[in-house]
Write a protein that holds these residues in place. Structure first.
Motif: not given
Length: 396
Positions: A373-378, A380-388, A393-396
């Motif tokens: 999934x992906x979170x969009x902050x106020x 404008x930046x985004x944080x993406x979550x993924x499985x290795x 679950x990790x984020x970048x």
């Protein structure tokens, strides 16, 4: 004799020069004799010119026929002759031998001297012939009959030693960083600065060569080698009458036409220093010109630089037979003067980097990731979550 010596003027050594020169028998004639002595004095006497005069006497020594020559300035000779009522002059080196006799006296004595010289030569060669025959007979009696078959005595060509030397260096992948050849009377010396070759490789072919100690630079052996060889009168042509300055003039025109840089010219001795472009074909073409024109030199050197080849030449006053063997050998083995170029370090690093990058990309491409999934902050930046690949679950 005592009265004659007391009346004759003893010349001070400060006013004359004395030389003892090896003399070929075939030049005994008056014209050839004077021509040969003039050619030798131009090389030996520091300021021999038209202002000088000379007188000579021939004699037989243990080394063969010799010419004793006295050289004086013309004005000094005239002064001494006038002081001594035109009597002969005696010198310190040969106290009993008169020099610079008057023409009438000299002409009368020439016949007697020629007869005496011919008789002496005949006696000299007769004694040598008898001794040679006796020696051969003694040797023949000491050798078994079976070993006397097909015995041949061959006289080696002195210039072939240079050919063998260059061929050995070339076949051994050696390099020449400096080459000089010089004629000195009836001997010549050849000295070389070498790299990437060892002493035993030269001594195996030329046992008479002299080599220095070996030093090493980046594990490459460096040394110098020198060879001395004897010549004889058969190696020279005394009947060639082309002045050295005329040869130098034609040679200069060749250099100018071929856009070869002339660095310096000398008059006495007559010579030229020049610079060739650092191309093997240019070096071959240059020595092909010397070969085709049959130019004889008393000395020359070859010194390779970074981008050029520096050559120095001293022209000979007499024609030298078989010197073309040296020119031909340099043409055939010209690559010994050119070192192989090493690869540039920067180029090598770039090539390594180019080979490394694809492997890094392939490693990144092989990693299996699954987006969660992906979170969009106020802001404008985004944080993406993924499985290795391990399900974490990790984020970048």
């Amino acid at each position: 004799m005592k009265n004659r010596k007391s009346n004759a003027l003893r010349c001070s050594p400060d006013y004359y020069d004395f030389y003892s020169i090896p003399f070929p028998v075939k030049a005994v004639g008056r014209i050839q004799k004077n021509k040969y002595i003039c050619a030798q004095l131009e090389k030996l006497h520091p300021c021999f010119s038209d202002d000088c005069c000379f007188d000579s006497k021939l004699r037989i020594s243990n080394r063969g026929l010799q010419a004793d020559v006295v050289v004086m300035q013309k004005f000094r000779l005239a002064e001494y002759k006038s002081q001594n009522h035109h009597k002969p002059i005696y010198i310190e080196e040969l106290k009993k031998i008169p020099f610079f006799k008057d023409y009438k006296t000299k002409k009368r004595n020439v016949i007697f001297a020629a007869i005496g010289l011919i008789v002496s030569i005949l006696i000299f060669f007769s004694v040598r012939f008898r001794n040679g025959v006796s020696s051969i007979n003694n040797q023949a009696s000491a050798v078994p009959a079976s070993s006397q078959i097909n015995i041949e005595v061959a006289k080696p060509d002195s210039f072939l030693q240079i050919k063998n030397l260059l061929e050995t260096i070339n076949s051994s992948a050696g390099k020449i960083t400096g080459f000089s050849w010089k004629l000195n009377g009836f001997t010549y010396s050849c000295e070389l600065s070498l790299q990437n070759i060892y002493p035993e490789q030269l001594l195996e072919v030329l046992p008479q060569i002299t080599v220095s100690s070996v030093t090493y630079e980046k594990n490459i052996p460096l040394m110098t080698a020198k060879i001395n060889m004897s010549l004889n009168s058969a190696n020279f042509k005394n009947d060639i009458d082309v002045p050295a300055h005329e040869i130098a003039s034609a040679f200069r025109n060749y250099l100018i036409q071929n856009k070869i840089t002339v660095i310096e010219e000398t008059v006495k001795p007559c010579g030229i220093k020049l610079r060739l472009s650092g191309e093997i074909e240019m070096v071959k073409s240059f020595f092909e010109y010397l070969l085709d024109e049959q130019i004889s030199v008393s000395e020359f050197s070859i010194n390779p630089g970074k981008d050029s080849i520096f050559v120095s030449i001293g022209f000979s006053f007499v024609q030298i037979k078989n010197q073309n063997v040296i020119y031909e050998s340099i043409i055939e083995n010209a690559d010994v003067f050119f070192a192989k170029k090493e690869p540039d370090a920067n180029t090598e690093d770039i090539q390594k980097s180019a080979r490394t990058k694809p492997s890094q990309k392939s490693q990144t491409g092989n990693i299996k990731e699954t987006s969660v999934g992906k979170i969009i902050r106020t802001d404008g930046t985004t944080v993406e979550f993924y499985k290795d690949e391990n399900g974490r679950i990790k984020q970048r």
